[in-house]
Scaffold this active site. Structure first.
Site, PDB file in Angstrom:
ATOM      1  N   SER A 138      12.050   8.219  53.492  1.00 39.09           N
ATOM      2  CA  SER A 138      12.817   9.400  53.876  1.00 39.09           C
ATOM      3  C   SER A 138      12.528  10.480  52.840  1.00 39.09           C
ATOM      4  O   SER A 138      12.766  10.275  51.650  1.00 39.09           O
ATOM      5  CB  SER A 138      14.307   9.053  53.894  1.00 39.09           C
ATOM      6  OG  SER A 138      15.082  10.206  54.154  1.00 39.09           O
ATOM      7  N   LYS A 164       9.827   9.887  57.441  1.00 35.95           N
ATOM      8  CA  LYS A 164      10.984  10.630  57.968  1.00 35.95           C
ATOM      9  C   LYS A 164      11.161  11.869  57.121  1.00 35.95           C
ATOM     10  O   LYS A 164      11.112  11.788  55.892  1.00 35.95           O
ATOM     11  CB  LYS A 164      12.216   9.728  57.897  1.00 35.95           C
ATOM     12  CG  LYS A 164      13.572  10.434  57.921  1.00 35.95           C
ATOM     13  CD  LYS A 164      14.681   9.412  58.158  1.00 35.95           C
ATOM     14  CE  LYS A 164      15.925   9.712  57.336  1.00 35.95           C
ATOM     15  NZ  LYS A 164      16.962   8.664  57.499  1.00 35.95           N
ATOM     16  N   LYS A 166      13.647  15.395  56.527  1.00 31.67           N
ATOM     17  CA  LYS A 166      14.974  15.945  56.800  1.00 31.67           C
ATOM     18  C   LYS A 166      14.811  17.340  57.395  1.00 31.67           C
ATOM     19  O   LYS A 166      13.942  18.108  56.945  1.00 31.67           O
ATOM     20  CB  LYS A 166      15.777  16.017  55.497  1.00 31.67           C
ATOM     21  CG  LYS A 166      16.106  14.654  54.909  1.00 31.67           C
ATOM     22  CD  LYS A 166      17.190  13.950  55.714  1.00 31.67           C
ATOM     23  CE  LYS A 166      17.689  12.699  54.998  1.00 31.67           C
ATOM     24  NZ  LYS A 166      18.785  12.038  55.728  1.00 31.67           N
ATOM     25  N   ASP A 191      15.388  13.724  60.582  1.00 32.67           N
ATOM     26  CA  ASP A 191      16.822  13.414  60.468  1.00 32.67           C
ATOM     27  C   ASP A 191      17.577  14.711  60.177  1.00 32.67           C
ATOM     28  O   ASP A 191      17.310  15.380  59.175  1.00 32.67           O
ATOM     29  CB  ASP A 191      17.027  12.401  59.327  1.00 32.67           C
ATOM     30  CG  ASP A 191      18.478  11.930  59.205  1.00 32.67           C
ATOM     31  OD1 ASP A 191      19.339  12.383  59.985  1.00 32.67           O
ATOM     32  OD2 ASP A 191      18.739  11.093  58.312  1.00 32.67           O
ATOM     33  N   GLU A 216      17.020  11.839  64.358  1.00 27.78           N
ATOM     34  CA  GLU A 216      18.199  11.085  63.907  1.00 27.78           C
ATOM     35  C   GLU A 216      19.403  11.998  63.787  1.00 27.78           C
ATOM     36  O   GLU A 216      19.320  13.082  63.197  1.00 27.78           O
ATOM     37  CB  GLU A 216      17.848  10.444  62.555  1.00 27.78           C
ATOM     38  CG  GLU A 216      18.916   9.529  61.984  1.00 27.78           C
ATOM     39  CD  GLU A 216      18.472   8.891  60.662  1.00 27.78           C
ATOM     40  OE1 GLU A 216      17.258   8.886  60.365  1.00 27.78           O
ATOM     41  OE2 GLU A 216      19.353   8.405  59.928  1.00 27.78           O
ATOM     42  N   ASP A 241      23.005   7.586  63.621  1.00 26.72           N
ATOM     43  CA  ASP A 241      23.318   7.118  62.266  1.00 26.72           C
ATOM     44  C   ASP A 241      24.827   7.283  62.043  1.00 26.72           C
ATOM     45  O   ASP A 241      25.619   6.385  62.368  1.00 26.72           O
ATOM     46  CB  ASP A 241      22.472   7.925  61.255  1.00 26.72           C
ATOM     47  CG  ASP A 241      22.786   7.621  59.795  1.00 26.72           C
ATOM     48  OD1 ASP A 241      23.714   6.851  59.519  1.00 26.72           O
ATOM     49  OD2 ASP A 241      22.120   8.182  58.882  1.00 26.72           O
ATOM     50  N   LYS A 265      23.338   1.022  58.740  1.00 27.20           N
ATOM     51  CA  LYS A 265      23.547   1.053  57.296  1.00 27.20           C
ATOM     52  C   LYS A 265      24.699   0.125  56.971  1.00 27.20           C
ATOM     53  O   LYS A 265      25.783   0.244  57.555  1.00 27.20           O
ATOM     54  CB  LYS A 265      23.889   2.473  56.828  1.00 27.20           C
ATOM     55  CG  LYS A 265      22.711   3.431  56.871  1.00 27.20           C
ATOM     56  CD  LYS A 265      23.104   4.791  56.370  1.00 27.20           C
ATOM     57  CE  LYS A 265      21.910   5.738  56.439  1.00 27.20           C
ATOM     58  NZ  LYS A 265      22.329   7.136  56.273  1.00 27.20           N
ATOM     59  N   GLY A 293      19.074   3.886  54.547  1.00 27.33           N
ATOM     60  CA  GLY A 293      19.274   3.838  53.100  1.00 27.33           C
ATOM     61  C   GLY A 293      20.229   4.921  52.648  1.00 27.33           C
ATOM     62  O   GLY A 293      20.455   5.908  53.358  1.00 27.33           O
TER      63      GLY A 293
HETATM   64  O1  OSB Z   1      21.060  10.134  56.712  1.00 26.25           O
HETATM   65  O2  OSB Z   1      19.749   8.542  56.286  1.00 26.25           O
HETATM   66  C1  OSB Z   1      20.501   9.445  55.884  1.00 26.25           C
HETATM   67  C2  OSB Z   1      20.331   9.609  52.083  1.00 26.25           C
HETATM   68  C3  OSB Z   1      21.604  10.025  51.765  1.00 26.25           C
HETATM   69  C4  OSB Z   1      22.482  10.286  52.782  1.00 26.25           C
HETATM   70  C5  OSB Z   1      22.095  10.121  54.121  1.00 26.25           C
HETATM   71  C6  OSB Z   1      20.821   9.689  54.440  1.00 26.25           C
HETATM   72  C7  OSB Z   1      19.923   9.465  53.401  1.00 26.25           C
HETATM   73  C8  OSB Z   1      18.554   9.082  53.682  1.00 26.25           C
HETATM   74  C9  OSB Z   1      17.992   8.093  52.860  1.00 26.25           C
HETATM   75  O3  OSB Z   1      17.841   9.600  54.508  1.00 26.25           O
HETATM   76  C10 OSB Z   1      17.283   7.563  52.217  1.00 26.25           C
HETATM   77  C11 OSB Z   1      16.872   6.598  51.254  1.00 26.25           C
HETATM   78  O4  OSB Z   1      17.719   5.817  50.744  1.00 26.25           O
HETATM   79  O5  OSB Z   1      15.700   6.625  50.975  1.00 26.25           O
HETATM   80 MG    MG Z   2      20.457   9.605  58.646  1.00 22.32          MG
END
Ligand code: OSB
Ligand code: MG
Length: 371
Positions: A138, A164, A166, A191, A216, A241, A265, A293
């Site tokens: 991510s 992934k 953001k 995401d 996402e 999520d 999660k 994560g």
């Molecule tokens: O939405 O998946 C999420 C990290 C913090 C809060 C929300 C998210 C995330 C990530 C994560 O995308 C990633 C990671 O642990 O590598």
């Molecule tokens: Mg997410």
């Protein structure tokens, strides 16, 4: 296997991230993580509370989970006779929400029970369907698109199986277009962390041309119905999520066709018991899953590896190498990823890594015991 928890040690650790992590809701430079150690018969089980530093992903944050653990969850589970770790979830189900705080203790109880049985956590939760898990990364919002491209390049070169990124309003269509120009064929997803509303459906539909694996949680953190309406209007599969917090939410989302994929999660759903229930239901309905994560330390990361061994976790998740987050992790060895983008599932008892207790002491900023 019956057990009683005699003592719970709650610790808050503080560790800087190797690189800041930015989502649609905030940028994080340093993590404040609460760890839970449950002690019984001279053995310890470990859990991680996956709440962020601020209540922006969900309602929980480092500051809220501390009193929850000390005043409500700890006293409720301590010296209670559990027949098995499957009962810990219900023992704190009178507390509304706060799944991450509850899940930290719940996961620690599963780890403890696995150790008592001399089994790995993966085996103990019914995983073991695979000996290695497929990994993705991510990548947060960067200061420039070129910086993002460079990050993607280095993760693809490292072997990760999917990327992934953001997105948020103002950092979405044009960014994805540019990424696709440079990387036309990589498995790619986006995401949004709840940054859009149904009024943006036309805008989000522009993503369809980029053949993303999924988008996402585009809509509100607590919304299922609107995702069903959006999914009917766009081709890109929606992955849920934030809005899936209970097995019932998963049932509702699948019945309404609110998404085609689930991110599970551990903390968000309150631990292994609920995660397994969601997994079982979704798997029976042929919904692919992957493990999300929350920028975990080695303990939460190791728990995620165990979770991702369940058979329905067929897609690469957000479980990646320790070194992407930490200069030094609190477990040894750190989590490492192979050149083909996989993590070998550890076979030792419990979560399967050693704790670096000296380093853990160094990074601990507060500690309390419930007994
Ligand atoms: O939405 O998946 C999420 C990290 C913090 C809060 C929300 C998210 C995330 C990530 C994560 O995308 C990633 C990671 O642990 O590598
Ligand atoms: Mg997410």
């Amino acid at each position: 296997m019956p057990f009683q928890i005699e003592r719970i040690v709650v610790r808050q650790i503080r560790m800087p991230l190797v690189h800041f992590f930015e989502t649609s809701f905030s940028r994080t430079y340093e993590r404040d993580i609460v760890l839970v150690e449950v002690i019984s018969d001279g053995l310890s089980g470990w859990g991680e509370v996956t709440a962020g530093e601020r209540p922006f992903y969900n309602e929980e944050w480092t500051g809220s989970v501390w009193p929850l653990l000390l005043e409500y969850i700890g006293p409720r589970v301590i010296r209670h006779g559990f027949e098995s770790a499957t009962e810990v979830y219900d023992r704190t189900a009178h507390i509304r929400g706060h799944f991450m705080a509850r899940g930290g203790v719940e996961a620690a109880a599963w780890d403890l029970e696995a150790r008592r049985a001399g089994k790995s956590l993966a085996q103990h939760i019914g995983g073991g369907a695979r000996t290695e898990i497929p990994c993705g990364v991510s990548i947060g919002i960067q200061d420039s698109v070129e910086q993002l491209i460079e990050k993607i390049r280095s993760e693809v070169d490292a072997g990760y199986q999917r990327i992934k990124i953001k997105i948020k309003p103002g950092w979405d269509i044009d960014v994805v277009r540019r990424v696709r120009e440079v990387f036309p064929d990589i498995p790619l997803m986006a995401d949004a962390n709840s940054a859009y509303t149904l009024q943006d459906a036309g805008h989000l539909k522009q993503l369809d041309e980029f053949k993303l694996m999924m988008i996402e949680q585009p809509l509100a953190h607590d919304e299922i119905v609107d995702h069903a309406i959006l999914q009917a209007r766009i081709e890109t599969p929606i992955c849920l999520d934030e809005c899936i917090r209970t097995p019932h939410h998963a049932e509702q989302a699948i019945a309404l066709k609110a998404g085609r994929i689930l991110n599970i999660k551990l903390g968000r759903v309150g631990g292994f018991h609920a995660a397994r229930q969601i997994h079982e239901f979704a798997h029976a309905h042929k919904i692919p899953m992957w493990c999300g994560g929350m920028l975990e330390s080695g303990i939460g990361r190791a728990h995620n590896i165990a979770l991702a061994t369940l058979p329905g976790f067929t897609l690469p998740g957000d479980v990646s190498a320790s070194k992407r987050y930490w200069k030094r992790d609190i477990i040894v060895p750190p989590v490492e990823v192979s050149a083909s983008g996989t993590i070998a599932v550890p076979t030792g008892p419990g979560f399967g890594f050693e704790l670096d207790r000296d380093y853990l002491k160094t990074v601990t900023v507060r500690e309390e015991t419930v007994s």
